[in-house]
Design an enzyme around this catalytic site. Sequence first.
Site, PDB file in Angstrom:
ATOM      1  N   ILE A  72      11.836 -21.273 -52.849  1.00 24.51           N
ATOM      2  CA  ILE A  72      11.433 -21.540 -54.230  1.00 24.51           C
ATOM      3  C   ILE A  72      12.717 -21.530 -55.048  1.00 24.51           C
ATOM      4  O   ILE A  72      13.549 -20.627 -54.903  1.00 24.51           O
ATOM      5  CB  ILE A  72      10.459 -20.464 -54.764  1.00 24.51           C
ATOM      6  CG1 ILE A  72       9.182 -20.402 -53.923  1.00 24.51           C
ATOM      7  CG2 ILE A  72      10.149 -20.688 -56.242  1.00 24.51           C
ATOM      8  CD1 ILE A  72       8.302 -21.634 -53.993  1.00 24.51           C
ATOM      9  N   GLU A 104      11.112 -16.100 -38.805  1.00 23.95           N
ATOM     10  CA  GLU A 104      12.213 -15.151 -38.822  1.00 23.95           C
ATOM     11  C   GLU A 104      12.636 -14.977 -40.271  1.00 23.95           C
ATOM     12  O   GLU A 104      12.650 -15.939 -41.036  1.00 23.95           O
ATOM     13  CB  GLU A 104      13.411 -15.650 -38.005  1.00 23.95           C
ATOM     14  CG  GLU A 104      13.189 -15.676 -36.510  1.00 23.95           C
ATOM     15  CD  GLU A 104      12.615 -16.996 -36.012  1.00 23.95           C
ATOM     16  OE1 GLU A 104      12.206 -17.043 -34.848  1.00 23.95           O
ATOM     17  OE2 GLU A 104      12.553 -17.971 -36.788  1.00 23.95           O
ATOM     18  N   ASN A 109      16.348  -9.257 -46.470  1.00 23.59           N
ATOM     19  CA  ASN A 109      15.544  -9.986 -47.456  1.00 23.59           C
ATOM     20  C   ASN A 109      14.195  -9.281 -47.650  1.00 23.59           C
ATOM     21  O   ASN A 109      13.145  -9.743 -47.213  1.00 23.59           O
ATOM     22  CB  ASN A 109      15.349 -11.437 -47.031  1.00 23.59           C
ATOM     23  CG  ASN A 109      14.758 -12.292 -48.127  1.00 23.59           C
ATOM     24  OD1 ASN A 109      14.257 -11.786 -49.133  1.00 23.59           O
ATOM     25  ND2 ASN A 109      14.809 -13.609 -47.930  1.00 23.59           N
ATOM     26  N   TYR A 116       5.531 -11.727 -47.047  1.00 24.38           N
ATOM     27  CA  TYR A 116       4.918 -11.996 -45.748  1.00 24.38           C
ATOM     28  C   TYR A 116       3.933 -10.891 -45.362  1.00 24.38           C
ATOM     29  O   TYR A 116       2.857 -11.174 -44.829  1.00 24.38           O
ATOM     30  CB  TYR A 116       5.994 -12.170 -44.673  1.00 24.38           C
ATOM     31  CG  TYR A 116       7.014 -13.253 -45.000  1.00 24.38           C
ATOM     32  CD1 TYR A 116       6.649 -14.414 -45.683  1.00 24.38           C
ATOM     33  CD2 TYR A 116       8.341 -13.106 -44.652  1.00 24.38           C
ATOM     34  CE1 TYR A 116       7.579 -15.387 -45.992  1.00 24.38           C
ATOM     35  CE2 TYR A 116       9.282 -14.084 -44.953  1.00 24.38           C
ATOM     36  CZ  TYR A 116       8.891 -15.220 -45.623  1.00 24.38           C
ATOM     37  OH  TYR A 116       9.815 -16.182 -45.931  1.00 24.38           O
TER      38      TYR A 116
END
Length: 150
Positions: A72, A104, A109, A116
């Site tokens: 994004i 992955e 991050n 997720y």
Amino acid sequence: MIIRPMQEKDLPRIMEIEHACFPAPWAPQSFVGELRDNEYARYFCLEYEGKVIGYMGLWFILEEGHITNVAIAPEYRGKRRGEFLMRSVIDFMVREGMERMTLEVRATNTSAQRLYERLGFATAGVRKGYYSDNREDALIMWLDIANDYR
């Protein structure tokens, strides 16, 4: 916001987002190859007010989807647009017969990892030194759509 298939004419904007989001961006030719030559590839754009603000790609092999990239544009983050994109694509892929998805993500991050996890992905392993730019590890995450998709 709308989700639509990525087209080659989107690549200039995709490359802007790619360079803004990743330390080792894909080359334009990589996207062209995915769009033209990879029968397993599905790439989608997220549009907001007529402008591409994000994209997502995956390979659809048998009943499994391997997410290749999600991004994004930085100026559009923080308003669940990435979640909207992922949920829309996952819903589409479920209708196409997908049962599981994997990806992955950089070990550092944590914002992506939280997204997720909100969707139901769980960490299943680590790929040591996966990222070529700095040899950072990648977490391998899986989603069993039937049982874990939220």
